[in-house]
Design a protein around this motif. Structure first.
Motif, mmCIF file in Angstrom:
data_model
loop_
_atom_site.group_PDB
_atom_site.id
_atom_site.type_symbol
_atom_site.label_atom_id
_atom_site.label_comp_id
_atom_site.label_asym_id
_atom_site.label_seq_id
_atom_site.Cartn_x
_atom_site.Cartn_y
_atom_site.Cartn_z
ATOM 1 N N UNK A 1 27.488 32.709 26.618
ATOM 2 C CA UNK A 1 28.619 33.195 27.405
ATOM 3 C C UNK A 1 28.096 33.840 28.682
ATOM 4 N N UNK A 2 28.577 33.373 29.815
ATOM 5 C CA UNK A 2 28.121 33.943 31.074
ATOM 6 C C UNK A 2 26.709 33.499 31.410
ATOM 7 N N UNK A 3 25.997 34.313 32.172
ATOM 8 C CA UNK A 3 24.663 33.956 32.639
ATOM 9 C C UNK A 3 23.746 35.157 32.584
ATOM 10 N N UNK A 4 22.455 34.905 32.355
ATOM 11 C CA UNK A 4 21.458 35.972 32.406
ATOM 12 C C UNK A 4 20.960 36.170 33.836
ATOM 13 N N UNK A 5 21.307 35.240 34.741
ATOM 14 C CA UNK A 5 20.775 35.251 36.103
ATOM 15 C C UNK A 5 21.693 36.082 37.004
ATOM 16 N N UNK A 6 21.365 37.347 37.152
ATOM 17 C CA UNK A 6 22.200 38.259 37.937
ATOM 18 C C UNK A 6 22.029 38.005 39.433
ATOM 19 N N UNK A 7 22.965 38.505 40.217
ATOM 20 C CA UNK A 7 22.865 38.373 41.675
ATOM 21 C C UNK A 7 21.604 39.047 42.200
ATOM 22 N N UNK A 8 21.252 40.203 41.625
ATOM 23 C CA UNK A 8 20.065 40.925 42.082
ATOM 24 C C UNK A 8 18.794 40.119 41.801
ATOM 25 N N UNK A 9 18.727 39.519 40.620
ATOM 26 C CA UNK A 9 17.557 38.705 40.278
ATOM 27 C C UNK A 9 17.491 37.465 41.166
ATOM 28 N N UNK A 10 18.646 36.875 41.445
ATOM 29 C CA UNK A 10 18.690 35.725 42.351
ATOM 30 C C UNK A 10 18.119 36.074 43.716
ATOM 31 N N UNK A 11 18.528 37.199 44.264
ATOM 32 C CA UNK A 11 18.064 37.582 45.597
ATOM 33 C C UNK A 11 16.560 37.830 45.615
ATOM 34 N N UNK A 12 16.027 38.366 44.521
ATOM 35 C CA UNK A 12 14.581 38.583 44.454
ATOM 36 C C UNK A 12 13.837 37.252 44.446
ATOM 37 N N UNK A 13 14.349 36.271 43.711
ATOM 38 C CA UNK A 13 13.695 34.963 43.696
ATOM 39 C C UNK A 13 13.834 34.249 45.034
ATOM 40 N N UNK A 14 14.943 34.447 45.712
ATOM 41 C CA UNK A 14 15.099 33.868 47.053
ATOM 42 C C UNK A 14 14.057 34.457 48.002
ATOM 43 N N UNK A 15 13.804 35.761 47.899
ATOM 44 C CA UNK A 15 12.763 36.384 48.720
ATOM 45 C C UNK A 15 11.386 35.848 48.354
ATOM 46 N N UNK A 16 11.140 35.654 47.051
ATOM 47 C CA UNK A 16 9.854 35.090 46.623
ATOM 48 C C UNK A 16 9.680 33.682 47.187
ATOM 49 N N UNK A 17 10.767 32.948 47.269
ATOM 50 C CA UNK A 17 10.707 31.614 47.886
ATOM 51 C C UNK A 17 10.376 31.730 49.375
ATOM 52 N N UNK A 18 10.996 32.680 50.037
ATOM 53 C CA UNK A 18 10.735 32.860 51.470
ATOM 54 C C UNK A 18 9.286 33.260 51.719
ATOM 55 N N UNK A 19 8.656 33.920 50.753
ATOM 56 C CA UNK A 19 7.241 34.294 50.852
ATOM 57 C C UNK A 19 6.317 33.153 50.427
ATOM 58 N N UNK A 20 6.888 32.024 50.031
ATOM 59 C CA UNK A 20 6.076 30.875 49.627
ATOM 60 C C UNK A 20 5.584 30.940 48.194
ATOM 61 N N UNK A 21 6.191 31.781 47.362
ATOM 62 C CA UNK A 21 5.718 31.973 45.996
ATOM 63 C C UNK A 21 6.599 31.274 44.959
ATOM 64 N N UNK A 22 7.824 30.973 45.312
ATOM 65 C CA UNK A 22 8.744 30.283 44.402
ATOM 66 C C UNK A 22 9.073 28.908 44.971
ATOM 67 N N UNK A 23 9.213 27.927 44.074
ATOM 68 C CA UNK A 23 9.468 26.539 44.477
ATOM 69 C C UNK A 23 10.771 26.054 43.844
ATOM 70 N N UNK A 24 11.402 25.134 44.538
ATOM 71 C CA UNK A 24 12.565 24.456 43.952
ATOM 72 C C UNK A 24 12.358 22.947 44.044
ATOM 73 N N UNK A 25 12.870 22.256 43.048
ATOM 74 C CA UNK A 25 12.905 20.798 43.046
ATOM 75 C C UNK A 25 14.367 20.385 43.033
ATOM 76 N N UNK A 26 14.737 19.546 43.986
ATOM 77 C CA UNK A 26 16.124 19.095 44.099
ATOM 78 C C UNK A 26 16.244 17.630 43.672
#
Length: 217
Positions: free
Chosen positions: A108-133
């Motif tokens: 029910x719902x999601x474990x992925x909070x808005x705050x956690x999302x924003x932290x991962x987006x910053x990690x991506x901007x720093x070149x540390x997180x990757x996405x595959x589309x």
């Protein structure tokens, strides 16, 4: 279980500390620095939004060794027919948003909070997180994201809007990164990833691989 200090980025040694079902700490914050430090130790956050942040290092650990990936005949046909096309790091924000919105069985719902999302987006901007589309006829229909720590990829979450999209993306990622990926950390068991070759290994073995990987970086 250890309560973390918000003003100090530290964790109990996951090799020496065995919490209930892998839960080793709670509290702290979701700063980019803390998350990056945690993953280098083999620790990840998993909690319900609005509740205390929980930090985990389960034993055993669910992982995939790239050379052990299993590709069914039906999936090989889909890949050969080029039903999907793939990209990397082109739409990180859309991928993580879709992972947050995805509805999952027995959840029910999601474990992925808005705050956690924003932290991962910053990690991506720093070149540390990757996405595959994963694309189909110009539409984003699947994908996943995670942290890249040397030769270890720490997978976080995936989504699929059409059948086989996330599987195809995962296989494409593994096959195209075999030469410089030692391990993919899947964290916790799913039948979806087990069908692709992921398996359980002892926490001690996982942490040894991670420690050796950190030393080589």
């Amino acid at each position: 279980m250890v309560r973390l200090d918000e003003n100090e980025i530290s964790f109990p040694d996951p090799e020496a500390y065995d919490g209930h079902e892998g839960l080793i700490a709670f509290g702290g914050d979701l700063s980019v620095e803390r998350i990056w430090f945690a993953y280098q130790l083999g620790i990840f956050p998993w909690y319900n939004p609005g509740e205390e942040i929980l930090w985990w290092c389960p034993d055993p650990r669910f992982v995939l060794f790239p050379d052990e990936i299993r590709i069914s005949k039906s999936m090989r046909k889909i890949l050969n027919r080029e039903v999907f096309t793939f990209s990397e790091n082109q739409n990180f924000r859309d991928v993580i948003y879709n992972c947050q919105q995805a509805r999952r069985k027995d959840q029910n719902g999601t474990w992925l909070s808005d705050e956690l999302m924003e932290s991962f987006i910053k990690l991506h901007e720093y070149g540390l997180a990757r996405s595959i589309e994963v694309w189909q006829e110009g539409e984003l229909v699947g994908g996943f994201y995670g942290l890249q720590i040397g030769h270890v990829f720490c997978g976080e979450s995936m989504f699929a809007k059409v059948s086989n999209a996330s599987k195809a993306g995962f296989i494409h990622f593994v096959e195209n990164n075999k030469n410089h990926l030692e391990l993919i950390d899947c964290q916790s068991h799913t039948e979806h990833l087990e069908s692709l070759g992921a398996r359980m290994i002892p926490k001690k073995e996982f942490l040894k691989i991670l420690h050796e990987n950190n030393e080589r970086r």
